[in-house]
Scaffold this motif. Structure first.
Motif, short mmCIF file in Angstrom:
data_model
loop_
_atom_site.label_atom_id
_atom_site.label_comp_id
_atom_site.label_asym_id
_atom_site.label_seq_id
_atom_site.Cartn_x
_atom_site.Cartn_y
_atom_site.Cartn_z
N LEU A 134 -4.44 2.08 -5.98
CA LEU A 134 -4.56 2.05 -4.52
C LEU A 134 -5.06 3.40 -4.02
CD1 LEU A 134 -1.12 0.41 -3.61
CD2 LEU A 134 -3.33 -0.76 -3.76
N LEU A 135 -5.89 3.36 -3.01
CA LEU A 135 -6.22 4.54 -2.23
C LEU A 135 -5.23 4.57 -1.08
CD1 LEU A 135 -8.25 6.90 -1.85
CD2 LEU A 135 -9.52 5.39 -0.32
N ALA A 136 -4.35 5.56 -1.08
CA ALA A 136 -3.24 5.57 -0.13
C ALA A 136 -3.37 6.76 0.82
CB ALA A 136 -1.91 5.64 -0.89
N LEU A 137 -3.65 6.47 2.08
CA LEU A 137 -3.76 7.52 3.10
C LEU A 137 -2.40 7.70 3.77
CD1 LEU A 137 -7.15 6.65 4.82
CD2 LEU A 137 -6.71 8.37 3.08
N PRO A 138 -1.81 8.90 3.70
CA PRO A 138 -0.50 9.12 4.33
C PRO A 138 -0.55 8.92 5.84
CG PRO A 138 -1.09 10.93 2.84
CD PRO A 138 -2.33 10.10 3.03
N ALA A 139 0.60 8.57 6.39
CA ALA A 139 0.67 8.33 7.83
C ALA A 139 0.23 9.57 8.60
CB ALA A 139 2.10 7.94 8.21
#
Length: 281
Positions: A134-139
């Motif tokens: 997954l490409l996970a962009l932090p909040a």
């Protein structure tokens, strides 16, 4: 296979090459592959070694090489030019291969998603899931990208632009299906999202890469709705009723993708959480 000693007729040579006499005639008319011999009967005959010329022509033609470049390569008069041509063709093939891999990544992901999305609505189940990139962009990253007063479309564009830039920078493939990771230990919902995600290929040293671990997951599908609150409640309720223990975060993943998601009735989202090994089924 028709032949005279050491020579092949056009029919015999076509059979050797797995092609047709019409194709050989076309190559002859273009001056790319001419029979090596002319018999007393006026017919042309090919040497078996010309198979390699045919093979080279076929490859070059499929990669879009100009005819003059093919002729020059076959004449063998410019070794340096031939090497440059072959390097260029390999680059073209590599680019085409990346395109095909991207298309396969997208279609295979959406197909598996639609198959999962066919499950009954809001019915918890367990299954073994393999690891997933997954490409996970932090909040926090998302807050910096988005104008608080921007509309939903503008927010989506900001996310897509950022994800596309990261995929280009790190050579990642994605199908652009949005998902989310929710902080563990808190009731899952829009207000507890820790990361916005997209499914990506693995292997890149990207600071935003996250591997959803393999394991046995409790999951359910939310179908026909964009509001997932009922789904989160059903998942939490089942965990509580069955006394199941979990490990890690709750994952949400769009299953319908860009093909169907424009209509709420077609929407399908997978909610899943990994069960602790001692949690049982």
């Amino acid at each position: 296979m028709e032949r005279t000693p050491g020579r092949l007729t056009s029919g015999g040579f076509a059979a050797l090459c797995g092609t047709t006499k019409e194709t050989l005639r076309h190559y002859k008319d273009l001056g790319l592959l001419v029979p090596a011999h002319r018999g007393e009967n006026g017919y042309g005959y090919y040497d078996p070694e010309q198979f390699y010329d045919f093979y080279a022509i076929s490859i070059f033609r499929q990669t879009g090489t100009p005819l003059e470049e093919i002729r020059r390569c076959l004449r063998g008069r410019d070794a340096a030019g031939t090497r440059a041509l072959l390097r260029e063709q390999r680059q073209r093939l590599a680019a085409e291969r990346r395109k095909l891999e991207q298309m396969d990544f997208v279609l295979s992901g959406i197909l598996s998603g639609l198959e999962l999305g066919a499950a009954a609505d809001l019915i918890p189940r367990t299954a073994r899931f393999e690891a997933e990139g997954l490409l996970a962009l932090p909040a926090e990253e998302l807050e910096g990208l988005m104008d608080p007063e921007a509309g939903e479309d503008a927010r989506l564009l900001a996310v897509l632009d950022r994800c596309r830039a990261l995929c280009r920078e790190y050579g990642l493939q994605t199908d652009y299906r949005l998902g989310a990771i929710h902080r563990p230990g808190e009731p899952a919902g829009p207000e507890t999202i820790s990361h916005l995600t997209m499914r990506v290929s693995e292997g890149a040293d990207c600071p935003f890469f996250h591997r959803k671990p393999a394991g046995t997951y409790l999951y359910l599908c939310c179908r026909g709705r964009w509001d997932l609150s009922q789904g989160y409640a059903a998942l939490e309720g089942h965990l509580r009723e069955q006394g199941l223990e979990t490990e890690g975060s709750v994952y949400a993943c769009d299953l319908a993708g860009f093909i169907l998601n424009g209509v709420e009735a077609n929407a399908a989202t997978l909610l899943s959480v990994r069960l602790a090994e001692s949690g049982g089924l």
